[in-house]
Design an enzyme around this catalytic site. Structure first.
Site, PDB file in Angstrom:
ATOM      1  N   ASP A 150       0.765  -0.992  -0.395  1.00 41.36           N
ATOM      2  CA  ASP A 150       0.026   0.191   0.184  1.00 41.36           C
ATOM      3  C   ASP A 150       0.982   1.147   0.058  1.00 41.36           C
ATOM      4  O   ASP A 150       1.974   1.441   0.688  1.00 41.36           O
ATOM      5  CB  ASP A 150      -1.181   0.178   1.127  1.00 41.36           C
ATOM      6  CG  ASP A 150      -1.635   0.848   1.109  1.00 41.36           C
ATOM      7  OD1 ASP A 150      -2.322   1.225   0.132  1.00 41.36           O
ATOM      8  OD2 ASP A 150      -1.901   1.949   2.019  1.00 41.36           O
ATOM      9  N   GLU A 157       1.060   5.612   0.392  1.00 39.93           N
ATOM     10  CA  GLU A 157      -0.205   6.961   0.008  1.00 39.93           C
ATOM     11  C   GLU A 157       1.018   7.820  -0.826  1.00 39.93           C
ATOM     12  O   GLU A 157       1.766   7.914  -0.496  1.00 39.93           O
ATOM     13  CB  GLU A 157       0.264   7.728   1.371  1.00 39.93           C
ATOM     14  CG  GLU A 157      -0.620   6.578   2.602  1.00 39.93           C
ATOM     15  CD  GLU A 157      -1.903   6.513   3.026  1.00 39.93           C
ATOM     16  OE1 GLU A 157      -2.710   7.375   2.311  1.00 39.93           O
ATOM     17  OE2 GLU A 157      -2.437   5.292   3.464  1.00 39.93           O
ATOM     18  N   ASP A 189      -6.352  17.977   0.911  1.00 39.63           N
ATOM     19  CA  ASP A 189      -7.266  16.418   0.966  1.00 39.63           C
ATOM     20  C   ASP A 189      -6.968  15.176   1.604  1.00 39.63           C
ATOM     21  O   ASP A 189      -7.040  14.615   2.333  1.00 39.63           O
ATOM     22  CB  ASP A 189      -7.730  16.639  -0.016  1.00 39.63           C
ATOM     23  CG  ASP A 189      -9.710  17.356  -0.238  1.00 39.63           C
ATOM     24  OD1 ASP A 189      -9.763  18.501   0.557  1.00 39.63           O
ATOM     25  OD2 ASP A 189     -10.127  18.056  -1.785  1.00 39.63           O
ATOM     26  N   HIS A 197      -4.336  10.482   5.268  1.00 42.91           N
ATOM     27  CA  HIS A 197      -3.533  10.194   6.148  1.00 42.91           C
ATOM     28  C   HIS A 197      -2.633  10.677   7.674  1.00 42.91           C
ATOM     29  O   HIS A 197      -1.839  10.157   8.046  1.00 42.91           O
ATOM     30  CB  HIS A 197      -2.126   9.850   5.501  1.00 42.91           C
ATOM     31  CG  HIS A 197      -1.301  10.949   3.645  1.00 42.91           C
ATOM     32  ND1 HIS A 197      -0.612  12.322   4.950  1.00 42.91           N
ATOM     33  CD2 HIS A 197      -1.212  11.422   2.846  1.00 42.91           C
ATOM     34  CE1 HIS A 197      -0.532  12.948   3.541  1.00 42.91           C
ATOM     35  NE2 HIS A 197      -1.030  12.418   2.961  1.00 42.91           N
ATOM     36  N   HIS A 242      -5.121   7.358   7.599  1.00 43.15           N
ATOM     37  CA  HIS A 242      -4.695   5.921   6.200  1.00 43.15           C
ATOM     38  C   HIS A 242      -3.493   5.635   6.931  1.00 43.15           C
ATOM     39  O   HIS A 242      -2.874   7.169   6.815  1.00 43.15           O
ATOM     40  CB  HIS A 242      -5.013   6.137   4.559  1.00 43.15           C
ATOM     41  CG  HIS A 242      -6.705   5.596   4.839  1.00 43.15           C
ATOM     42  ND1 HIS A 242      -6.485   5.464   3.310  1.00 43.15           N
ATOM     43  CD2 HIS A 242      -8.118   6.354   4.991  1.00 43.15           C
ATOM     44  CE1 HIS A 242      -8.061   5.643   2.746  1.00 43.15           C
ATOM     45  NE2 HIS A 242      -8.760   6.024   4.299  1.00 43.15           N
ATOM     46  N   ASP A 258      -2.659  -0.539   6.273  1.00 40.33           N
ATOM     47  CA  ASP A 258      -3.478  -0.540   5.761  1.00 40.33           C
ATOM     48  C   ASP A 258      -2.606  -2.188   4.890  1.00 40.33           C
ATOM     49  O   ASP A 258      -3.798  -2.834   4.075  1.00 40.33           O
ATOM     50  CB  ASP A 258      -3.674   0.547   4.550  1.00 40.33           C
ATOM     51  CG  ASP A 258      -3.736   1.466   5.386  1.00 40.33           C
ATOM     52  OD1 ASP A 258      -5.062   1.563   6.506  1.00 40.33           O
ATOM     53  OD2 ASP A 258      -4.558   2.291   4.198  1.00 40.33           O
TER      54      ASP A 258
END
Length: 237
Positions: free
Chosen positions: A8, A10, A53, A58, A153, A158
């Site tokens: 995963d 970010e 946003d 995160h 997140h 994750d």
């Protein structure tokens, strides 16, 4: 031995082509569907600020990333870790797109050059649960994976959650496989092959009640899939 990496990322925003960059990479290793603890986790200095946003998603501040290494500095270690593995990602197109852009910026070929394959758990979930929400949080709730610690997140968290989700989604798929020979090199255990041809297995037919219950379950599955189950097609063929 099957090696899988649940991955995963970010990012600073949603568009790799628009200049957004990876700020965190989290990877969890599975060997023969078991967690090994040999995980990979990096933060990167993206050379730009995250969109507002994205920060809400995160929570990784621009200041925190200022002294972190560039992706290009860690690319050799990342590619060595991923080499030849099956990569498991939720919404793979997003993460692979960002990884390909980062590799392109370092003068390297696309991710597929280094890995064995990429499995998209979002595509799997849409096929298994048509018409339902299939976000990671939704799958955790549906498959009873504890995600109570996920307030924001995070790539490693994750990836760990997705590993549990993937194992639950595919539970039992290997249960009937019989290997001719198995070798656990990590534990130094060798298992001799078994000749099953000499075994005589009893046949236990289902009772009328069991057949009726089975038919009822199949009908419910067929109804929930909107009549798209394969066995109905064969029955009418």
């Amino acid at each position: 031995m099957t090696r899988q990496i649940v991955l995963d990322t970010e990012t600073t925003g949603l568009s790799a082509e628009g200049g957004d960059r990876i700020i965190e990479l989290g990877c969890v290793e599975l060997l023969n569907r078991k967690l090994t603890g040999n995980n990979l986790h990096f933060y990167f200095n993206p050379g730009r600020d995250s969109h507002e946003d994205a920060l809400k998603v995160h929570g990784i501040s621009n200041e925190f990333l200022r002294d972190k290494p560039k992706f290009s500095e860690l690319a050799p270690d990342i590619l060595e870790y991923l080499q030849g593995a099956e990569i498991i990602i939720h919404n793979a197109a997003f993460d692979v797109g960002f990884l390909n852009k980062e590799l392109e910026l370092t003068g390297r070929p696309a991710l597929k050059t280094y890995v064995g394959s990429v499995t998209d758990t979002l595509a799997m979930a849409k096929e298994m649960f048509p018409g339902k929400r299939n976000s990671l949080d939704a799958l955790c709730d549906r498959l009873e994976v504890d995600n109570s610690g996920r307030t924001l997140h995070g790539a490693l968290l994750d990836a760990e959650l997705l590993a549990d989700v993937y194992i639950n989604m595919t539970r039992g798929q290997d249960a009937l496989l019989v290997a001719d020979e198995a070798d656990d090199s990590a534990g130094g255990i060798s298992v001799a092959a078994i000749d099953l041809r000499s075994l005589s297995l009893p046949v236990l037919p289902a009772s009328e009640q069991e057949v009726a219950l089975h038919a009822e379950v199949l009908t419910q599955i067929d109804k929930s899939s909107g009549g798209k189950t394969i066995w109905r097609k064969f029955q009418t063929a």
